[in-house]
Design an enzyme around this catalytic site. Structure first.
Site, PDB file in Angstrom:
ATOM      1  N   LEU A  25       0.870  -1.172   0.000  1.00 31.53           N
ATOM      2  CA  LEU A  25       0.000   0.000   0.000  1.00 31.53           C
ATOM      3  C   LEU A  25       0.910   1.226   0.000  1.00 31.53           C
ATOM      4  O   LEU A  25       1.965   1.209   0.632  1.00 31.53           O
ATOM      5  CB  LEU A  25      -0.909   0.030   1.239  1.00 31.53           C
ATOM      6  CG  LEU A  25      -2.156  -0.854   1.214  1.00 31.53           C
ATOM      7  CD1 LEU A  25      -2.864  -0.796   2.568  1.00 31.53           C
ATOM      8  CD2 LEU A  25      -3.120  -0.449   0.110  1.00 31.53           C
ATOM      9  N   ASP A  26       0.485   2.282  -0.673  1.00 32.72           N
ATOM     10  CA  ASP A  26       1.299   3.498  -0.726  1.00 32.72           C
ATOM     11  C   ASP A  26       1.515   4.065   0.673  1.00 32.72           C
ATOM     12  O   ASP A  26       0.734   3.826   1.599  1.00 32.72           O
ATOM     13  CB  ASP A  26       0.623   4.558  -1.594  1.00 32.72           C
ATOM     14  CG  ASP A  26       0.612   4.164  -3.066  1.00 32.72           C
ATOM     15  OD1 ASP A  26       1.383   3.265  -3.434  1.00 32.72           O
ATOM     16  OD2 ASP A  26      -0.178   4.760  -3.822  1.00 32.72           O
TER      17      ASP A  26
END
Length: 226
Positions: free
Chosen positions: A97-98
């Site tokens: 996930l960013d």
């Protein structure tokens, strides 16, 4: 058991057995598929005990913003490792996930399963709750559902649901089966609605439900089997 211990692949383990290099409780065993009990039987290869097989571990984490999805960071930023106190065995993330995104992450020590969950062939769905600028038209939603052209090619069909809207922003739920870098953000930019907030709420059969932000838990047997 030999393969699970990490000593060799299944095929190589079969060769070792056929060559008479494996003993069970002191007796040479050449029959493939011989059943053993890891708790009671003493298995040796070339006279050496196998390392004990580590238990399978599956952890669900609700990642907050401001944490790297990796286990370490050369720049010294906080990583998901900081959120996993008490997880004794080494686990690694299944996908990412960013830094500024949050939500469901799965971590495990099962490499083959991790690769399968990320492989496009198996179409494992990932669902995101997204806050975007503006309100999408029906045509823009239809475009996302058909697939939009990114610099690395056309995206696969997505499922898009309107959740609610405010004066200037709106909330969507998007389900995709791919895992390209920044994919959801890039898809929304193509149709002119930049992402303000992104939370992954489902990954395959797993649902984030009421797991608090920044917390983790082990999967139930039913979840792990699914």
């Amino acid at each position: 058991m030999i393969a699970d211990s990490g000593l060799a692949s299944r095929r190589k383990a079969e060769e070792m057995i056929a060559q008479g290099r494996v003993t069970v409780n002191g007796r040479t065993v050449r029959e493939l598929g011989t059943k053993v009990d890891p708790e009671r039987d003493h298995v040796k290869v070339d006279g050496r005990h196998l390392k004990p097989v580590p238990p399978q571990v599956f952890v669900m984490l609700n990642k907050p913003k401001g944490y790297m999805s990796s286990l370490s960071d050369p720049a010294g930023r906080q990583t998901i490792t900081d959120l996993l106190p008490g997880v004794g065995l080494r686990v690694f993330p299944v996908g990412r996930l960013d830094y500024d995104s949050e939500g469901l992450m799965l971590l495990t020590n099962q490499g083959e399963l991790a690769q399968a969950l990320l492989h496009p062939r198996y179409h494992v769905p990932k669902t995101y709750l997204i806050k975007v600028k503006g309100v999408l038209t029906d045509e823009e939603i239809a475009s996302l559902e058909r697939g939009v052209e990114l610099e690395d090619g056309l995206t696969s069909p997505a499922v898009v649901k309107k959740i609610r809207k405010a004066e200037e922003n709106s909330w969507l739920e998007i389900t995709i089966h791919e895992g390209r870098k920044h994919q959801v953000k890039r898809m929304l930019e193509v149709v002119g609605h930049p992402v303000i907030k992104l939370t992954r709420v489902r990954f395959g059969p797993l649902n984030l439900r009421d797991l608090p932000l920044g917390e983790y838990r082990y999967l139930t047997d039913r979840e792990a089997n699914a």
